[in-house]
Design an enzyme around this catalytic site. Sequence first.
Site, short mmCIF file in Angstrom:
data_model
loop_
_atom_site.label_atom_id
_atom_site.label_comp_id
_atom_site.label_asym_id
_atom_site.label_seq_id
_atom_site.Cartn_x
_atom_site.Cartn_y
_atom_site.Cartn_z
N ASP A 7 0.87 -1.17 0.00
CA ASP A 7 0.00 0.00 0.00
C ASP A 7 0.91 1.23 0.00
OD1 ASP A 7 -2.43 1.57 0.44
OD2 ASP A 7 -1.65 1.85 2.47
N ASP A 9 -0.20 5.23 0.97
CA ASP A 9 -0.44 6.20 2.04
C ASP A 9 -0.59 5.49 3.39
OD1 ASP A 9 -1.18 8.93 0.52
OD2 ASP A 9 -2.01 7.23 -0.59
N ASP A 164 -1.22 -0.91 5.99
CA ASP A 164 -1.33 -0.31 7.33
C ASP A 164 -2.74 -0.23 7.88
OD1 ASP A 164 -2.31 2.95 7.11
OD2 ASP A 164 -1.83 1.88 5.28
#
Length: 218
Positions: A7, A9, A164
């Site tokens: 991922d 951001d 995250d």
Amino acid sequence: MANIVFDLDGTLIDSAPDIHGIANRLLEQEGAPPISLEQARDFIGNGASVFVERMRQARGLSDDMHDRLLADFIASYDTAVNLTVLYPGVVDALAILKAKGARLGVCTNKPLRATRAVLAHFGLDVTFDAVLGGDSLPTHKPDPAPLLATFDALGPGPRVYVGDSDVDAETARRAGIPFLLFTEGYRKSPVAELPHSATFSSFDQLVPLIQSVLEPAS
């Protein structure tokens, strides 16, 4: 070694300050009060349209403003890099993985042009062998299709996804792919509530962690 997809951001970069800045410029133009940085972090994860929707709802802006605000938001996204930072250790971890023969990809809900712009800003555009954004396919995460398409573009081999957030955890679960959860990003739920194979809080832990997750497949 393996195919590793990340991922963006909240995983490789902390982009919330730039996104926060875009949001508050748009809100100021509408005569609305700003949102906090913490709110901006909380709104990130499901793509630009959902961010704008959450921003609107937080400030009571009407639904009929959505398309215009979204267009303005996306138009500002490509150059919103000056406050964004890489998480410590990202560059070294990626370099080690590449040196070990891993093929690397990015699968994000961020629009593709903005994704490529921020990767180029940090000199990482040549690091990744496949990059998919939130507008690359008709669907976006947590639908597993973008993640699976990113892995397919990397070719055959063991697969690991690194992210995250709640969205990332659900995407990996639906795709049936081992998931490594970076605990210092933008997740909204406690770690224990998110499906994951392992967690890490620093990128100097990532390479050995990937190796340990891949050992049963070797």
